[in-house]
Write a protein that holds these residues in place. Sequence first.
Motif, mmCIF file in Angstrom:
data_model
loop_
_atom_site.group_PDB
_atom_site.id
_atom_site.type_symbol
_atom_site.label_atom_id
_atom_site.label_comp_id
_atom_site.label_asym_id
_atom_site.label_seq_id
_atom_site.Cartn_x
_atom_site.Cartn_y
_atom_site.Cartn_z
ATOM 1 N N VAL A 254 2.257 1.802 -15.412
ATOM 2 C CA VAL A 254 3.317 1.345 -14.473
ATOM 3 C C VAL A 254 2.939 1.413 -12.980
ATOM 4 O O VAL A 254 3.019 3.273 -13.144
ATOM 5 C CB VAL A 254 4.846 2.498 -14.597
ATOM 6 N N GLU A 255 3.052 1.193 -12.135
ATOM 7 C CA GLU A 255 2.239 1.260 -11.021
ATOM 8 C C GLU A 255 3.029 0.061 -8.897
ATOM 9 O O GLU A 255 2.853 -0.880 -10.083
ATOM 10 C CB GLU A 255 0.878 1.883 -10.759
ATOM 11 N N ALA A 256 3.449 0.940 -8.826
ATOM 12 C CA ALA A 256 3.339 -0.271 -7.266
ATOM 13 C C ALA A 256 2.407 -1.358 -7.420
ATOM 14 O O ALA A 256 1.524 -0.720 -7.384
ATOM 15 C CB ALA A 256 3.781 0.960 -6.113
ATOM 16 N N PRO A 257 3.221 -2.169 -7.305
ATOM 17 C CA PRO A 257 1.624 -3.235 -7.271
ATOM 18 C C PRO A 257 1.161 -3.028 -5.280
ATOM 19 O O PRO A 257 2.056 -2.719 -4.447
ATOM 20 C CB PRO A 257 2.303 -4.898 -6.802
ATOM 21 N N PRO A 258 -0.118 -3.706 -5.047
ATOM 22 C CA PRO A 258 -0.263 -3.408 -3.251
ATOM 23 C C PRO A 258 0.388 -3.714 -2.505
ATOM 24 O O PRO A 258 0.352 -3.689 -1.362
ATOM 25 C CB PRO A 258 -0.983 -4.168 -3.474
ATOM 26 N N GLN A 259 1.138 -5.286 -3.144
ATOM 27 C CA GLN A 259 2.116 -5.846 -1.990
ATOM 28 C C GLN A 259 2.841 -4.866 -1.435
ATOM 29 O O GLN A 259 4.226 -5.279 -0.347
ATOM 30 C CB GLN A 259 2.062 -7.063 -2.353
ATOM 31 N N LEU A 260 3.535 -3.787 -2.025
ATOM 32 C CA LEU A 260 4.800 -2.433 -1.996
ATOM 33 C C LEU A 260 4.295 -1.999 -1.071
ATOM 34 O O LEU A 260 5.357 -1.171 -0.754
ATOM 35 C CB LEU A 260 5.391 -2.796 -2.612
ATOM 36 N N LEU A 261 2.710 -1.850 -0.388
ATOM 37 C CA LEU A 261 2.650 -0.002 -0.285
ATOM 38 C C LEU A 261 2.026 -1.109 1.572
ATOM 39 O O LEU A 261 1.358 -1.845 1.026
ATOM 40 C CB LEU A 261 1.399 0.081 -0.576
ATOM 41 N N ASP A 262 1.926 -0.233 2.156
ATOM 42 C CA ASP A 262 1.315 0.256 3.278
ATOM 43 C C ASP A 262 1.069 0.625 3.983
ATOM 44 O O ASP A 262 1.559 1.740 3.281
ATOM 45 C CB ASP A 262 2.113 -1.269 4.287
ATOM 46 N N SER A 263 0.794 1.344 5.100
ATOM 47 C CA SER A 263 0.359 2.390 6.156
ATOM 48 C C SER A 263 1.910 3.369 6.650
ATOM 49 O O SER A 263 2.008 4.511 6.436
ATOM 50 C CB SER A 263 0.076 2.531 7.576
ATOM 51 N N GLY A 264 3.550 2.162 6.137
ATOM 52 C CA GLY A 264 5.033 3.481 6.584
ATOM 53 C C GLY A 264 5.088 3.346 5.179
ATOM 54 O O GLY A 264 5.553 4.086 5.004
ATOM 55 N N ASN A 265 4.707 2.856 4.128
ATOM 56 C CA ASN A 265 4.831 2.928 2.508
ATOM 57 C C ASN A 265 3.745 3.393 1.483
ATOM 58 O O ASN A 265 3.293 2.698 0.665
ATOM 59 C CB ASN A 265 5.730 1.827 2.119
ATOM 60 N N PRO A 266 3.503 4.892 1.841
ATOM 61 C CA PRO A 266 2.328 4.498 0.834
ATOM 62 C C PRO A 266 2.529 5.146 -0.788
ATOM 63 O O PRO A 266 3.919 5.134 -0.680
ATOM 64 C CB PRO A 266 1.919 6.352 1.786
ATOM 65 N N ARG A 267 1.941 5.302 -1.575
ATOM 66 C CA ARG A 267 2.215 5.128 -2.826
ATOM 67 C C ARG A 267 3.055 6.447 -3.166
ATOM 68 O O ARG A 267 2.821 7.439 -2.896
ATOM 69 C CB ARG A 267 0.701 4.708 -4.318
ATOM 70 N N CYS A 268 4.440 6.268 -4.076
ATOM 71 C CA CYS A 268 5.495 6.880 -3.899
ATOM 72 C C CYS A 268 4.850 7.879 -5.707
ATOM 73 O O CYS A 268 5.109 9.597 -5.482
ATOM 74 C CB CYS A 268 6.593 6.482 -4.215
ATOM 75 N N TYR A 269 4.834 7.402 -6.751
ATOM 76 C CA TYR A 269 4.034 7.790 -7.424
ATOM 77 C C TYR A 269 2.750 7.250 -8.340
ATOM 78 O O TYR A 269 1.838 5.928 -7.913
ATOM 79 C CB TYR A 269 5.182 6.638 -9.007
ATOM 80 N N VAL A 270 1.514 8.376 -8.878
ATOM 81 C CA VAL A 270 0.772 8.335 -9.465
ATOM 82 C C VAL A 270 1.127 7.266 -11.197
ATOM 83 O O VAL A 270 1.548 7.009 -11.130
ATOM 84 C CB VAL A 270 0.343 9.382 -9.675
#
Length: 300
Positions: A254-270
Amino acid sequence: MGKESAPVIDMKDSSNLAEKIVKACEEWGCFRLVNHGVDMELMAEMKAVTRSLMDLPMEVKHKNSHPEPGKGYTPPNMASPYFEGLSLYDMASPGAIDHFCSQIHVSPHQREVLNKYAFALYDLAQFLGMKVMEGLRMDGELFKDWPCQLKMNKYNYGPQTIGLTGAVLHTDPGFLTILQDDEVVNGLEAVHKITGELVPLDPIAGTLVVNVGDVAKAWSNGRFCNVKHRVQCNEATVRTSIALFVLGPRDEKVEAPPQLLDSGNPRCYVPFDFEEYRKLRASTKSPTGEALEHFLAKSS
């Protein structure tokens, strides 16, 4: 100003349907579906099958067994003494429905209804997954090959249980749940994301409730709300419901896809394994998703 209530989404109104679903996942973590495409007669037949199976003797229901806790019959217990549920784990896998039916000697007619209903909800879940991806401006199939669990629930209410809790406050561990609640007996309540107040989700005949779970919160990088909810006893009568749980990826993390990440939204969960998370929830007694904190990404 009237009390707020969870969104009601009409699936016949295709304008901005994907965006409405994503907004409901973000703002409430739950919504009610009307015109969802599941046949009304089939829903009524499945409710009748649920009632008859839940009325089987306790020793028969215990034959709905699974090596892992939570994947077979749930008897009344200390935490939920008025609740019990039959469970069909990984319902879309080959032979799963036949195996369940053989465990508790389901009749041919009941088997036919169960099979039709389970796959009608499974198809609806796949459609909702597609709409979530569309609403987030992403391509691909979200729930392809994910295990799903069908549960038939009974709340054994009586005069002495009025005002008590039938299902304790909890979040669902998976991505989303499609619930056919009792069309007559209410009691389902959800926690408002902003105010923290418990909001009744009163039944509307022929509709389905969608709840967003812990996996969706992690996968969406914290955008989706894993809604806390419970079931209260408001009247002295039996309450039944049927839920399809879309759990987590089978062979992937389970992981956030790259499209939902950016410099303003770094990964919240490993990234984490769903089954590992499910067991952690149980071992740490984290019914409302506290176990997600074990997978918080370290801030840079």
